[in-house]
Enzyme design. Structure first.
Site, PDB file in Angstrom:
ATOM      1  N   GLY A  12       0.791  -1.226   0.000  1.00  0.00           N
ATOM      2  CA  GLY A  12       0.000   0.000   0.000  1.00  0.00           C
ATOM      3  C   GLY A  12       0.818   1.268   0.000  1.00  0.00           C
ATOM      4  O   GLY A  12       0.375   2.272   0.562  1.00  0.00           O
ATOM      5  N   ILE A  88     -11.994  -7.531 -11.246  1.00  0.00           N
ATOM      6  CA  ILE A  88     -13.226  -6.896 -10.747  1.00  0.00           C
ATOM      7  C   ILE A  88     -14.442  -7.548 -11.427  1.00  0.00           C
ATOM      8  O   ILE A  88     -14.503  -7.620 -12.659  1.00  0.00           O
ATOM      9  CB  ILE A  88     -13.202  -5.375 -11.035  1.00  0.00           C
ATOM     10  CG1 ILE A  88     -11.968  -4.730 -10.380  1.00  0.00           C
ATOM     11  CG2 ILE A  88     -14.486  -4.699 -10.548  1.00  0.00           C
ATOM     12  CD1 ILE A  88     -11.885  -4.855  -8.869  1.00  0.00           C
ATOM     13  N   ASN A 102      -7.241   1.997 -12.247  1.00  0.00           N
ATOM     14  CA  ASN A 102      -6.162   1.140 -11.761  1.00  0.00           C
ATOM     15  C   ASN A 102      -4.840   1.783 -12.171  1.00  0.00           C
ATOM     16  O   ASN A 102      -4.779   2.523 -13.152  1.00  0.00           O
ATOM     17  CB  ASN A 102      -6.296  -0.236 -12.427  1.00  0.00           C
ATOM     18  CG  ASN A 102      -5.185  -1.182 -12.022  1.00  0.00           C
ATOM     19  OD1 ASN A 102      -4.848  -1.311 -10.836  1.00  0.00           O
ATOM     20  ND2 ASN A 102      -4.582  -1.852 -12.997  1.00  0.00           N
ATOM     21  N   HIS A 104      -0.969   0.699 -13.337  1.00  0.00           N
ATOM     22  CA  HIS A 104      -0.177  -0.448 -13.779  1.00  0.00           C
ATOM     23  C   HIS A 104       1.271   0.007 -13.969  1.00  0.00           C
ATOM     24  O   HIS A 104       1.516   1.062 -14.564  1.00  0.00           O
ATOM     25  CB  HIS A 104      -0.740  -1.004 -15.091  1.00  0.00           C
ATOM     26  CG  HIS A 104      -0.076  -2.277 -15.492  1.00  0.00           C
ATOM     27  ND1 HIS A 104      -0.377  -3.491 -14.903  1.00  0.00           N
ATOM     28  CD2 HIS A 104       0.913  -2.535 -16.379  1.00  0.00           C
ATOM     29  CE1 HIS A 104       0.388  -4.434 -15.425  1.00  0.00           C
ATOM     30  NE2 HIS A 104       1.173  -3.880 -16.316  1.00  0.00           N
ATOM     31  N   ASP A 145      -6.126  -5.055 -17.001  1.00  0.00           N
ATOM     32  CA  ASP A 145      -5.260  -4.042 -17.650  1.00  0.00           C
ATOM     33  C   ASP A 145      -5.702  -3.621 -19.044  1.00  0.00           C
ATOM     34  O   ASP A 145      -4.880  -3.161 -19.843  1.00  0.00           O
ATOM     35  CB  ASP A 145      -3.799  -4.555 -17.723  1.00  0.00           C
ATOM     36  CG  ASP A 145      -3.276  -4.968 -16.365  1.00  0.00           C
ATOM     37  OD1 ASP A 145      -3.637  -4.303 -15.377  1.00  0.00           O
ATOM     38  OD2 ASP A 145      -2.530  -5.959 -16.299  1.00  0.00           O
TER      39      ASP A 145
END
Ligand code: GRF
Length: 201
Positions: A12, A88, A102, A104, A145
């Protein structure tokens, strides 16, 4: 006011930057940190920042839609995936279309897809001998992705960089850009958020 939920599976460090960036923001609040791992350090981080932590079970996530209720109850407007390793499910993609991003650690569409996470990505970049890599922030769809990119930033890969050196460069880009990009997306009217051509860099 926009309420953010962060989904993360691991350490995190990106989540930490996002929490810090929005801490004193009167309009944007990180309200919830969701993890699929009970012992993920990101949950302790959330607690220390006064943000609600939540553990997700595979069965609840994929076989029910209770996650959606949890998000609705907390009036979550935007989901940030920061190192979240599960795909998801369609009900959540639909409910947060244009409102879930997201990050990446590569220049998608290169080095994306299942299994392409963490050091696997940087080792692949090194093995290919690429002269540059970077980050991609993208909307989330039902495949790993593949959602529309909203932002990319690049860095040079030197021939003698190790995968660890590459990881370090990429992480610096992530920590610098992720929160400001989220802020910019949230500042856009809803109809623009759904149109990637409005915020491609
Ligand atoms: C980051 O490299 C991000 O690009 C990827 O997962 C990693 C999460 O790292 N999706 P951290 O847990 O935020 O340190």
């Amino acid at each position: 006011m926009a309420n953010i939920a962060i989904f993360a599976s691991g350490t995190g460090t990106n989540a930490a930057k996002i929490m810090e960036y929005f801490r004193d923001n009167p309009n944007i609040k990180v309200c919830l940190v969701v993890s699929n791992k009970e012992n993920a350090p990101v949950l302790g981080l959330a607690q220390r920042n006064g943000i609600e932590p939540m553990v997700l079970s595979r069965a609840a996530f994929y076989e029910t839609e209770t996650m959606l209720d949890e998000l609705k109850v907390r009036e979550i407007d935007f989901i940030v995936l920061a190192g979240f390793l599960w795909l998801i499910p369609p009900y959540l993609v639909r409910a947060f279309e244009g409102k879930m991003v997201n990050i990446h650690p590569a220049l998608l569409p290169k080095y994306g897809g299942k299994g392409m996470y963490g050091m696997n990505v940087h080792r692949a970049v090194k093995a290919a001998g690429d002269a540059e890599t970077g980050i991609t922030i993208h909307y989330v769809n039902e495949r790993f992705d593949e959602g529309d990119a909203v932002f990319q930033a690049r860095c040079v890969v030197d021939p003698n960089d190790s995968p660890e050196d590459i990881a370090h460069k990429v992480q610096k880009l992530e920590h610098k850009h992720f929160a400001p990009v989220i802020e910019r997306l949230l500042a856009m009217p809803d109809h623009q958020q759904n149109n990637p051509s409005n915020h491609k860099k």
